[in-house]
Design a protein around this motif. Structure first.
Motif, PDB file in Angstrom:
ATOM      1  N   PRO A   1     -24.250  18.254  13.924  1.00  0.00           N
ATOM      2  CA  PRO A   1     -24.574  17.265  12.894  1.00  0.00           C
ATOM      3  C   PRO A   1     -24.607  15.854  13.484  1.00  0.00           C
ATOM      4  O   PRO A   1     -23.950  15.557  14.470  1.00  0.00           O
ATOM      5  N   PHE A   2     -25.367  15.005  12.809  1.00  0.00           N
ATOM      6  CA  PHE A   2     -25.469  13.613  13.237  1.00  0.00           C
ATOM      7  C   PHE A   2     -24.224  12.850  12.792  1.00  0.00           C
ATOM      8  O   PHE A   2     -23.707  13.046  11.707  1.00  0.00           O
ATOM      9  N   ILE A   3     -23.784  11.948  13.632  1.00  0.00           N
ATOM     10  CA  ILE A   3     -22.632  11.114  13.303  1.00  0.00           C
ATOM     11  C   ILE A   3     -23.124   9.673  13.213  1.00  0.00           C
ATOM     12  O   ILE A   3     -23.622   9.113  14.172  1.00  0.00           O
ATOM     13  N   VAL A   4     -22.984   9.099  12.037  1.00  0.00           N
ATOM     14  CA  VAL A   4     -23.388   7.715  11.802  1.00  0.00           C
ATOM     15  C   VAL A   4     -22.126   6.912  11.525  1.00  0.00           C
ATOM     16  O   VAL A   4     -21.387   7.202  10.582  1.00  0.00           O
ATOM     17  N   GLU A   5     -21.895   5.935  12.363  1.00  0.00           N
ATOM     18  CA  GLU A   5     -20.653   5.162  12.252  1.00  0.00           C
ATOM     19  C   GLU A   5     -20.555   4.403  10.932  1.00  0.00           C
ATOM     20  O   GLU A   5     -19.470   4.264  10.377  1.00  0.00           O
ATOM     21  N   GLU A   6     -21.678   3.910  10.424  1.00  0.00           N
ATOM     22  CA  GLU A   6     -21.652   3.165   9.160  1.00  0.00           C
ATOM     23  C   GLU A   6     -21.188   4.054   8.018  1.00  0.00           C
ATOM     24  O   GLU A   6     -20.461   3.604   7.124  1.00  0.00           O
ATOM     25  N   LEU A   7     -21.615   5.323   8.024  1.00  0.00           N
ATOM     26  CA  LEU A   7     -21.176   6.242   6.972  1.00  0.00           C
ATOM     27  C   LEU A   7     -19.683   6.544   7.079  1.00  0.00           C
ATOM     28  O   LEU A   7     -18.984   6.630   6.063  1.00  0.00           O
ATOM     29  N   ILE A   8     -19.214   6.689   8.279  1.00  0.00           N
ATOM     30  CA  ILE A   8     -17.782   6.932   8.480  1.00  0.00           C
ATOM     31  C   ILE A   8     -16.980   5.727   8.021  1.00  0.00           C
ATOM     32  O   ILE A   8     -15.960   5.864   7.326  1.00  0.00           O
ATOM     33  N   GLN A   9     -17.424   4.528   8.378  1.00  0.00           N
ATOM     34  CA  GLN A   9     -16.735   3.312   7.942  1.00  0.00           C
ATOM     35  C   GLN A   9     -16.788   3.164   6.428  1.00  0.00           C
ATOM     36  O   GLN A   9     -15.816   2.730   5.806  1.00  0.00           O
ATOM     37  N   SER A  10     -17.905   3.531   5.831  1.00  0.00           N
ATOM     38  CA  SER A  10     -18.031   3.448   4.383  1.00  0.00           C
ATOM     39  C   SER A  10     -17.061   4.395   3.697  1.00  0.00           C
ATOM     40  O   SER A  10     -16.417   4.037   2.706  1.00  0.00           O
ATOM     41  N   ARG A  11     -16.946   5.619   4.200  1.00  0.00           N
ATOM     42  CA  ARG A  11     -15.998   6.578   3.614  1.00  0.00           C
ATOM     43  C   ARG A  11     -14.557   6.098   3.769  1.00  0.00           C
ATOM     44  O   ARG A  11     -13.751   6.225   2.845  1.00  0.00           O
ATOM     45  N   GLU A  12     -14.233   5.545   4.938  1.00  0.00           N
ATOM     46  CA  GLU A  12     -12.881   5.031   5.148  1.00  0.00           C
ATOM     47  C   GLU A  12     -12.585   3.862   4.225  1.00  0.00           C
ATOM     48  O   GLU A  12     -11.495   3.760   3.666  1.00  0.00           O
ATOM     49  N   PHE A  13     -13.558   2.965   4.050  1.00  0.00           N
ATOM     50  CA  PHE A  13     -13.371   1.822   3.151  1.00  0.00           C
ATOM     51  C   PHE A  13     -13.169   2.292   1.724  1.00  0.00           C
ATOM     52  O   PHE A  13     -12.271   1.836   1.026  1.00  0.00           O
TER      53      PHE A  13
END
Length: 86
Positions: A1-13
């Motif tokens: 799967p693709f890993i997008v840092e912005e999505l990870i940061q959004s989920r953490e926020f």
């Protein structure tokens, strides 16, 4: 799967926010998704506050014509309603 840092940061926020803020986000999304219901509510509220024959035309147009047209009213109808409201 693709890993997008912005999505990870959004989920953490989003997961770091408290419940009240999450509830406010959810209410905003509900209002944005069902904005036509908000418009209908404002039309009815306006007619309740300023009840007159002139202000009665818009709710009659919306509830007797716009809600009965399938699949939805034309752009000409909404432009006419907006111009009448102004």
């Amino acid at each position: 799967p693709f890993i997008v840092e912005e999505l990870i940061q959004s989920r953490e926020f989003y997961s770091s926010q408290n419940r009240l803020l999450k509830l406010l986000f959810a209410l905003y999304n509900v209002l944005a998704a069902h904005s036509e219901l908000v418009c209908y509510f404002v039309i009815v509220l306006n007619n309740l506050v300023t009840a007159s024959v002139i202000s009665l035309v818009l709710p009659i147009l919306v509830f007797l014509w716009a809600m009965l047209s399938v699949p939805r009213p034309s752009k000409r109808f909404w432009m006419t309603a907006i111009i009448y409201t102004e």
